[in-house]
Design a protein around this motif. Structure first.
Motif, PDB file in Angstrom:
ATOM      1  N   TYR A 185     -30.802  30.329 -20.213  1.00 22.53           N
ATOM      2  CA  TYR A 185     -30.306  29.370 -21.120  1.00 22.53           C
ATOM      3  C   TYR A 185     -30.704  29.894 -22.552  1.00 22.53           C
ATOM      4  CZ  TYR A 185     -27.985  25.886 -18.360  1.00 22.53           C
ATOM      5  OH  TYR A 185     -27.086  24.952 -17.591  1.00 22.53           O
ATOM      6  N   GLN A 186     -31.913  30.256 -22.569  1.00 27.75           N
ATOM      7  CA  GLN A 186     -32.756  30.623 -23.851  1.00 27.75           C
ATOM      8  C   GLN A 186     -32.009  31.926 -24.536  1.00 27.75           C
ATOM      9  OE1 GLN A 186     -36.970  31.075 -23.752  1.00 27.75           O
ATOM     10  NE2 GLN A 186     -36.988  31.873 -25.795  1.00 27.75           N
ATOM     11  N   ASP A 187     -31.715  32.904 -23.723  1.00 30.93           N
ATOM     12  CA  ASP A 187     -31.058  34.124 -24.334  1.00 30.93           C
ATOM     13  C   ASP A 187     -29.817  33.838 -24.739  1.00 30.93           C
ATOM     14  OD1 ASP A 187     -33.286  35.603 -23.322  1.00 30.93           O
ATOM     15  OD2 ASP A 187     -32.504  36.381 -21.756  1.00 30.93           O
ATOM     16  N   ILE A 188     -29.006  32.955 -24.011  1.00 36.81           N
ATOM     17  CA  ILE A 188     -27.516  32.538 -24.330  1.00 36.81           C
ATOM     18  C   ILE A 188     -27.684  31.688 -25.820  1.00 36.81           C
ATOM     19  CG2 ILE A 188     -25.705  31.349 -23.692  1.00 36.81           C
ATOM     20  CD1 ILE A 188     -26.330  32.254 -20.633  1.00 36.81           C
ATOM     21  N   ALA A 189     -28.547  30.889 -25.781  1.00 38.05           N
ATOM     22  CA  ALA A 189     -28.525  30.092 -26.913  1.00 38.05           C
ATOM     23  C   ALA A 189     -28.957  31.035 -28.103  1.00 38.05           C
ATOM     24  CB  ALA A 189     -29.747  29.037 -26.849  1.00 38.05           C
ATOM     25  N   GLU A 190     -29.922  31.938 -28.066  1.00 36.41           N
ATOM     26  CA  GLU A 190     -30.424  32.837 -29.136  1.00 36.41           C
ATOM     27  C   GLU A 190     -29.088  33.874 -29.594  1.00 36.41           C
ATOM     28  OE1 GLU A 190     -33.913  34.837 -27.833  1.00 36.41           O
ATOM     29  OE2 GLU A 190     -35.303  32.996 -27.689  1.00 36.41           O
ATOM     30  N   LEU A 191     -28.292  34.061 -28.474  1.00 35.95           N
ATOM     31  CA  LEU A 191     -27.421  35.239 -28.662  1.00 35.95           C
ATOM     32  C   LEU A 191     -26.236  34.837 -29.302  1.00 35.95           C
ATOM     33  CD1 LEU A 191     -28.126  37.302 -25.655  1.00 35.95           C
ATOM     34  CD2 LEU A 191     -28.417  38.147 -28.218  1.00 35.95           C
ATOM     35  N   THR A 192     -25.817  33.531 -28.909  1.00 35.81           N
ATOM     36  CA  THR A 192     -24.579  32.956 -29.313  1.00 35.81           C
ATOM     37  C   THR A 192     -24.693  31.904 -30.178  1.00 35.81           C
ATOM     38  OG1 THR A 192     -24.568  31.101 -27.382  1.00 35.81           O
ATOM     39  CG2 THR A 192     -23.637  33.233 -27.110  1.00 35.81           C
ATOM     40  N   GLY A 193     -25.821  31.269 -30.357  1.00 40.27           N
ATOM     41  CA  GLY A 193     -25.941  29.884 -31.266  1.00 40.27           C
ATOM     42  C   GLY A 193     -25.433  28.871 -30.473  1.00 40.27           C
ATOM     43  N   ALA A 194     -24.992  28.715 -29.147  1.00 38.96           N
ATOM     44  CA  ALA A 194     -24.762  27.620 -28.374  1.00 38.96           C
ATOM     45  C   ALA A 194     -26.025  26.731 -28.222  1.00 38.96           C
ATOM     46  CB  ALA A 194     -24.223  28.097 -27.129  1.00 38.96           C
ATOM     47  N   SER A 195     -25.618  25.341 -28.349  1.00 34.69           N
ATOM     48  CA  SER A 195     -26.450  24.424 -27.908  1.00 34.69           C
ATOM     49  C   SER A 195     -26.827  24.505 -26.390  1.00 34.69           C
ATOM     50  CB  SER A 195     -26.365  23.071 -28.211  1.00 34.69           C
ATOM     51  OG  SER A 195     -25.162  22.379 -27.481  1.00 34.69           O
ATOM     52  N   THR A 196     -28.201  24.025 -25.876  1.00 34.09           N
ATOM     53  CA  THR A 196     -28.225  24.021 -24.506  1.00 34.09           C
ATOM     54  C   THR A 196     -27.251  22.850 -24.069  1.00 34.09           C
ATOM     55  OG1 THR A 196     -30.093  22.390 -24.902  1.00 34.09           O
ATOM     56  CG2 THR A 196     -30.579  24.514 -24.576  1.00 34.09           C
ATOM     57  N   ALA A 197     -26.788  21.950 -24.462  1.00 38.67           N
ATOM     58  CA  ALA A 197     -25.694  20.975 -24.150  1.00 38.67           C
ATOM     59  C   ALA A 197     -24.502  21.797 -23.800  1.00 38.67           C
ATOM     60  CB  ALA A 197     -25.576  19.791 -24.923  1.00 38.67           C
ATOM     61  N   THR A 198     -24.047  22.493 -24.698  1.00 39.36           N
ATOM     62  CA  THR A 198     -22.852  23.196 -24.427  1.00 39.36           C
ATOM     63  C   THR A 198     -23.391  24.510 -23.394  1.00 39.36           C
ATOM     64  OG1 THR A 198     -22.166  23.198 -26.980  1.00 39.36           O
ATOM     65  CG2 THR A 198     -21.475  25.098 -25.652  1.00 39.36           C
ATOM     66  N   ILE A 199     -24.345  25.092 -23.118  1.00 35.69           N
ATOM     67  CA  ILE A 199     -24.380  25.902 -22.138  1.00 35.69           C
ATOM     68  C   ILE A 199     -24.561  25.291 -20.990  1.00 35.69           C
ATOM     69  CG2 ILE A 199     -26.086  27.435 -21.159  1.00 35.69           C
ATOM     70  CD1 ILE A 199     -26.957  28.053 -24.170  1.00 35.69           C
ATOM     71  N   SER A 200     -25.042  24.169 -20.875  1.00 41.61           N
ATOM     72  CA  SER A 200     -25.031  23.069 -19.699  1.00 41.61           C
ATOM     73  C   SER A 200     -23.472  22.658 -19.130  1.00 41.61           C
ATOM     74  CB  SER A 200     -26.020  22.040 -19.730  1.00 41.61           C
ATOM     75  OG  SER A 200     -25.954  21.204 -18.708  1.00 41.61           O
ATOM     76  N   ARG A 201     -22.805  22.284 -20.137  1.00 41.67           N
ATOM     77  CA  ARG A 201     -21.397  21.886 -19.868  1.00 41.67           C
ATOM     78  C   ARG A 201     -20.610  23.348 -19.070  1.00 41.67           C
ATOM     79  NH1 ARG A 201     -19.713  20.799 -24.832  1.00 41.67           N
ATOM     80  NH2 ARG A 201     -21.056  18.873 -24.929  1.00 41.67           N
ATOM     81  N   VAL A 202     -20.767  24.187 -19.929  1.00 40.34           N
ATOM     82  CA  VAL A 202     -20.078  25.597 -19.483  1.00 40.34           C
ATOM     83  C   VAL A 202     -20.491  25.802 -18.094  1.00 40.34           C
ATOM     84  CG1 VAL A 202     -19.499  27.934 -19.702  1.00 40.34           C
ATOM     85  CG2 VAL A 202     -19.580  26.309 -21.822  1.00 40.34           C
ATOM     86  N   ASN A 203     -21.827  25.693 -17.802  1.00 37.94           N
ATOM     87  CA  ASN A 203     -22.453  25.825 -16.184  1.00 37.94           C
ATOM     88  C   ASN A 203     -21.768  25.004 -15.283  1.00 37.94           C
ATOM     89  OD1 ASN A 203     -24.337  27.689 -14.776  1.00 37.94           O
ATOM     90  ND2 ASN A 203     -25.670  25.674 -14.921  1.00 37.94           N
ATOM     91  N   ARG A 204     -21.637  23.843 -15.831  1.00 33.47           N
ATOM     92  CA  ARG A 204     -21.052  22.672 -14.928  1.00 33.47           C
ATOM     93  C   ARG A 204     -19.775  23.118 -14.633  1.00 33.47           C
ATOM     94  NH1 ARG A 204     -23.095  18.791 -17.235  1.00 33.47           N
ATOM     95  NH2 ARG A 204     -21.605  18.345 -18.705  1.00 33.47           N
ATOM     96  N   ALA A 205     -19.038  23.633 -15.646  1.00 30.73           N
ATOM     97  CA  ALA A 205     -17.466  24.042 -15.271  1.00 30.73           C
ATOM     98  C   ALA A 205     -17.489  25.301 -14.210  1.00 30.73           C
ATOM     99  CB  ALA A 205     -16.803  24.408 -16.661  1.00 30.73           C
ATOM    100  N   LEU A 206     -18.385  25.999 -14.517  1.00 28.89           N
ATOM    101  CA  LEU A 206     -18.528  27.338 -13.686  1.00 28.89           C
ATOM    102  C   LEU A 206     -18.865  26.903 -12.345  1.00 28.89           C
ATOM    103  CD1 LEU A 206     -20.536  29.856 -16.010  1.00 28.89           C
ATOM    104  CD2 LEU A 206     -18.007  30.041 -15.133  1.00 28.89           C
ATOM    105  N   ASN A 207     -19.759  25.880 -11.934  1.00 28.93           N
ATOM    106  CA  ASN A 207     -20.099  25.553 -10.636  1.00 28.93           C
ATOM    107  C   ASN A 207     -19.449  24.724  -9.930  1.00 28.93           C
ATOM    108  OD1 ASN A 207     -22.448  27.419 -10.616  1.00 28.93           O
ATOM    109  ND2 ASN A 207     -23.286  26.170 -12.167  1.00 28.93           N
ATOM    110  N   TYR A 208     -18.623  23.520 -10.763  1.00 29.33           N
ATOM    111  CA  TYR A 208     -17.835  22.572 -10.291  1.00 29.33           C
ATOM    112  C   TYR A 208     -16.643  22.372 -10.537  1.00 29.33           C
ATOM    113  CZ  TYR A 208     -22.808  21.648  -9.003  1.00 29.33           C
ATOM    114  OH  TYR A 208     -24.104  21.634  -8.665  1.00 29.33           O
ATOM    115  N   GLY A 209     -16.125  23.277 -11.621  1.00 31.49           N
ATOM    116  CA  GLY A 209     -14.884  23.123 -12.184  1.00 31.49           C
ATOM    117  C   GLY A 209     -13.627  23.628 -11.418  1.00 31.49           C
TER     118      GLY A 209
END
Length: 95
Positions: free
Chosen positions: A58-82
């Motif tokens: 999450y930390q690497d993704i946030a640094e590289l994309t500027g995405a918030s941890t909330a956005t990263i978590s939301r996308v992760n939820r879609a990947l795992n349960y979508g």
């Protein structure tokens, strides 16, 4: 996609997207349909999904994309349960 999203208007939008023939047409259409921020948000989520599938933190993704941890978590939820939409597209892009 939930039944509440399966509307005639959304179906028409998807038909419009499916009618696009190349990347230039995509740019033209999406620049008209979306605000700059909406398009940047969509592309950011797609990039986050790719990075999560590459097992970046999450930390690497946030640094590289500027995405918030909330956005990263939301996308992760879609990947795992979508609906496996991201993975379907990732597989097609490999070809």
């Amino acid at each position: 996609m939930g039944k509440e999203l399966r509307t005639e208007a959304i179906s028409q939008l998807f038909d419009a997207v499916l009618s696009l023939e190349n990347k230039e047409e995509c740019y033209r259409f999406f620049e008209d349909v979306c605000t700059v921020n909406e398009l940047l948000s969509l592309s950011q989520r797609f990039e986050v999904a790719k990075m999560l599938r590459e097992e970046k933190t999450y930390q690497d993704i946030a640094e590289l994309t500027g995405a918030s941890t909330a956005t990263i978590s939301r996308v992760n939820r879609a990947l795992n349960y979508g609906n496996d939409g991201y993975d379907m597209v990732f597989e097609r892009l490999k070809k």
